[in-house]
Design an enzyme around this catalytic site. Structure first.
Site, PDB file in Angstrom:
ATOM      1  CG  ASN B 381      14.457 -22.044  32.739  1.00  0.00           C
ATOM      2  OD1 ASN B 381      13.990 -20.927  32.553  1.00  0.00           O
ATOM      3  ND2 ASN B 381      15.517 -22.255  33.481  1.00  0.00           N
ATOM      4  CG  ASP B 382      15.676 -21.800  27.988  1.00  0.00           C
ATOM      5  OD1 ASP B 382      15.903 -20.969  28.885  1.00  0.00           O
ATOM      6  OD2 ASP B 382      16.509 -22.623  27.603  1.00  0.00           O
ATOM      7  CB  VAL B 383       9.218 -23.468  26.451  1.00  0.00           C
ATOM      8  CG1 VAL B 383      10.174 -24.216  25.537  1.00  0.00           C
ATOM      9  CG2 VAL B 383       8.892 -24.293  27.674  1.00  0.00           C
TER      10      VAL B 383
END
Lengths: 95, 454
Positions: B381-383
């Protein structure tokens, strides 16, 4: 005594530089085996633990007990670290 | 053997450690490198056992047998998804060993000098912080305790006071070293407390940094123990480990665009998201997804921790093989902080039998991304959050990401619309070229595989 300390510090400084050179060449793919492999190497404290655990009657019982516990912990690292690293690296195959 | 021969043996050990690490620079030679390193360890141990000071072996055998059995079982039984927990525990046992060696050296020494007392104390302090900190890190990784950051008012003041007490007490101890005095036990307790306090404010997503840092501490603790017992091989090996941990810590911090101080003290995860993202989400089903994949000429899988949780790595590889047999170019793009420890995803994919030359690093895949037909995001997600690149108000702004939004089509495999560990909304999910494949990642991929086989 002081001279030995300086000589050991000399080794420390050179090994840190060597460590940086070596480790910066390890590719990101192998970072997990690198960590478990260095776990194994940090088990080198076993060498110190052996002297503490095996001194026999020359020292008091507490030092021996501490040494035996240290041998156990360090051996976990040496045996477990090398074996799990080997297991992991065996999975890295090129097809 | 006399000390001369033992030290000559140590030179051979050091050389083998260095060679072993050098061979870790390629997956083709790494396994032999590990073997060389273990031979170096064996030489050091055997040489030490012949020292004149060692007269009784039965207790050594007891300790070594206990440790050997535990280590061997752990190494054989651990699942690859649980490697972060295992490494955390190994860091801890390394720290504990250094603590005990420092303590034993002090209690055996008659009239130690201030220098010996100081370095032995350092070995106990760093070892203690590593041991207790690693146990907390393990508990967070294994979700024995909640993995979120634990922050409370006045935390820094409390930690500052603990640190000050250790410095003052340690100085006092170096001048009057007595391991049976209350001061020593107080310092021991403070060292262990400091380790706990250092790790609790760090959230689950920052675990790769913590494990790397504790790895480094375990090496530094071995170094300090080496000074305490005048042993050069402890210093050489310890500093190699220390350097490895520091480099990995640095890489992890860079991959999150945060300073080490920020990771250690800020209690990320508690931060609120700045911008709310609005838009339309376009779901896709397994049938349509497999049709698009069949038409693609290049596909990149982007795994995250969610792939490990869903145990989806084997079906991902199966899909990858099917696509390759179909003539599609398949790669696996791996962000440095994907997963819970450095290189975690690579090990999982290697376990699933993915050839290591298909594992591509972030810097190498990003320039090729516009030519990728389908990027399949699995539990990451964040990456892959474009807000990190485009939205200056985002809490993760500046973090380097894998630019999956530059691919022609993006599939995001996700259970629901919940945000990632950083608690930040992800505009990728609302992108024009994004299709959401909701559900368990393993079930979704298996579904696509089944479609393909029909």
């Amino acid at each position: 005594m002081e001279l030995i300390a300086v000589y050991l510090a000399f080794i420390l400084v050179l090994s840190i530089f060597l460590g940086f050179e070596l480790i910066s060449k390890v590719p990101a793919t192998l970072h997990t085996p690198l960590m478990s492999g260095t776990n194994a190497i940090s088990g080198i404290t076993l060498v110190g633990a052996l002297a503490a655990a095996g001194a026999g009657e020359a020292q008091e019982g507490l030092a021996t007990a501490l040494g035996v516990a240290a041998v156990a912990f360090a051996t976990v690292n040496v045996v477990g670290g090398y074996l799990v690293t080997d297991r992991m690296l065996g999975m890295f195959r090129k097809r | 053997m006399s000390d001369i021969y033992i030290n000559l043996a140590y030179i051979a050990s050091a050389a083998l450690f260095v060679f072993g690490l050098k061979m870790l620079s390629s997956p083709a030679t790494a396994r032999r490198g590990n073997l060389l390193s273990s031979i170096g360890m064996l030489i050091a141990i055997v040489a030490t056992l012949t020292a004149q000071g060692i007269v009784s072996y039965q207790w050594i055998a007891v300790g070594a047998l206990a440790g050997g059995v535990i280590g061997a079982l752990a190494a054989r039984l651990v699942a690859m998804t649980s490697m972060p927990e295992m490494v955390a525990l190994f860091n801890g046992s390394g720290g504990a060993a250094s603590l005990l060696v420092g303590w034993a050296a002090l209690s055996a020494a008659t009239n130690p000098t201030a220098f010996t007392a100081a370095v032995a104390f350092l070995s106990i302090l760093i070892g203690g912080v590593t041991a207790s900190g690693s146990i907390v890190a393990w508990a967070k990784l294994a979700e024995v305790v909640p993995s979120r950051a634990v922050v409370f008012p006045g935390q820094r003041v409390v930690n500052g006071l603990i640190l000050a007490a250790i410095v003052v007490g340690g100085t006092l101890f170096a001048t009057q070293p007595a391991t049976d005095a209350p001061l020593f036990y107080a310092l021991l307790g403070l060292a262990l407390l400091l380790g706990v306090m250092a790790v609790i404010p760090i959230g689950g997503a920052d675990m790769p940094v913590v494990i790397s840092l504790l790895n480094s501490y375990s090496g530094l603790a071995a170094c300090a123990a080496g000074f305490a017992i005048d042993n050069n091989i402890l210093i050489v090996a310890g500093s190699l480990v220390g350097a490895a941990g520091i480099i990995l810590t640095n890489i992890m911090c860079k991959a999150m665009n945060r300073s080490l101080a920020n990771v250690l003290f800020s209690g990320f995860g508690a931060v609120q998201a700045a911008t709310k993202v609005e838009g339309e989400v376009k779901p896709i089903n397994v049938e349509d997804a497999s049709i698009i994949l069949e038409a693609a000429s290049s596909v990149t899988f982007v795994p995250g921790y969610g792939m490990a949780v869903a145990q989806a790595q084997h079906v991902v590889r199966e899909l990858g093989d099917l696509l390759e047999a179909h003539g599609t170019e398949v790669t696996y793009a791996i962000h440095p902080v994907a997963g819970r420890m450095p290189g975690h995803m690579n090990v999982l994919l290697a376990e699933a039998n993915v050839s290591y030359d298909k594992l591509v690093e972030m810097e190498d895949i990003n320039p090729r991304m516009p030519n990728v037909d389908v990027a399949v995001v699995i539990g990451a997600n964040d990456v892959v959050n474009p807000a990190a690149r485009d939205d200056a108000t985002s809490p993760i702004h500046g973090m380097p990401i894998i630019n999956v939004d530059h691919a022609r089509t993006v599939f995001v495999l996700k259970r629901s619309m919940a945000s990632g560990f950083a608690g930040v909304d992800n505009p990728l999910f609302f992108g024009q070229n994004t299709r959401m494949l909701f559900g368990d990642a393993k079930a979704s991929i298996s579904g696509v595989v089944a479609q393909f086989k029909d």
